[in-house]
Design a protein around this motif. Structure first.
Motif: not given
Length: 261
Positions: A158, A171, A173, A176
């Motif tokens: 992250k 954010t 990621i 993921e």
């Protein structure tokens, strides 16, 4: 005696049919897999909502392969060719899924990070009898002021996107990985941008952008009973059931012979 033999043969045939039907039901379809290249659902500040995709969706249920020439969503995202695939092996139960998106640009993050993009972003997953695994590859990726990123980032990496005074607005990621506990499958999103929205964080907007996604598993049952090794298992089962029938017929023969004597 002939009557007993005929009944015994008929019973064996019926048992065989029932066993095969039951076996076909037990050998359920292997696990499912799916993939897509891009999915966008955002509301940028001062602009209309943008909801598009999933692009180039593929599934083990069909189409198992898909291609899309490219995507251009002004102010949000651009891409080159998207290729996806989802397949399963009916003999082993293995499930494979893959999504690859070329020449990605993310102008939605330009205000916060500068130029953001990647030459290719790929997500893969594999489900076998041992479990489900996944990985992501980001070739030539650059996140502007956040710098370059590893080609194969660790799962659920992250990165916070910040604006001066305002703070976190999004954010990012990388790789993921989401374990879907309801069905035991795994979803891998190679890159997921979450715009936080609300309050000062809404300086960019709200919503989600997912680039290259693959979902697998769990694996299906290995080797259908009607073929290969499963066929021999089926014959073994039939033999185990048929033996008592043969013993009963033999005993009936002996009883008849004793009576005749």
């Amino acid at each position: 005696m002939k009557t007993h033999l005929r009944r015994g043969g008929l019973l064996a045939a019926v048992v065989a049919c029932v066993a095969l039907v039951g076996a076909g039901t037990a050998a359920a379809a292997p696990g499912d897999g799916s993939a897509f290249g891009l999915s966008v659902d955002v509301k940028l500040l001062g602009a209309d909502a943008v909801k598009a995709g999933p692009f180039a969706a593929a599934s083990t249920k069909g189409p198992t392969q898909n291609t899309f020439a490219g995507v251009n969503l002004p102010g949000v995202l651009t891409s080159g060719v998207i290729n996806t695939e989802a397949k399963r092996d009916d003999n082993s139960g293995q499930v494979d899924a893959k999504a690859s998106t070329a020449d990605v640009g993310l102008p939605l993050l330009k205000a916060a990070l500068g130029n953001v993009g990647a030459k290719a972003i790929e997500a893969t997953c594999v489900a076998t009898q041992k479990g489900v695994t996944g990985s992501s590859t980001l070739a030539g990726a650059n996140l502007g002021s956040l710098g370059s990123v590893p080609v194969t980032p660790a799962a659920n990496t992250k990165l916070e996107v910040k604006l001066p005074v305002i703070g976190n607005v999004a954010t990012v990621i990388l790789n993921e990985q989401i374990n879907n506990t309801k069905d035991g499958s795994l979803t891998v999103n190679a890159l997921h941008v979450k715009l936080l929205g609300g309050g000062l964080a809404g300086a960019i907007g709200s919503g989600d952008v997912i680039i290259s996604s693959a979902t697998c598993g769990p694996a299906g049952l290995p080797v259908p009973l009607a073929s290969g090794a499963g066929m021999w298992i089926g014959f073994g089962l039939l033999g185990a059931i048929a033996v008592p029938v043969g013993i009963r017929v033999t005993r009936n023969r002996r009883s008849s012979a004793s009576a005749a004597a």
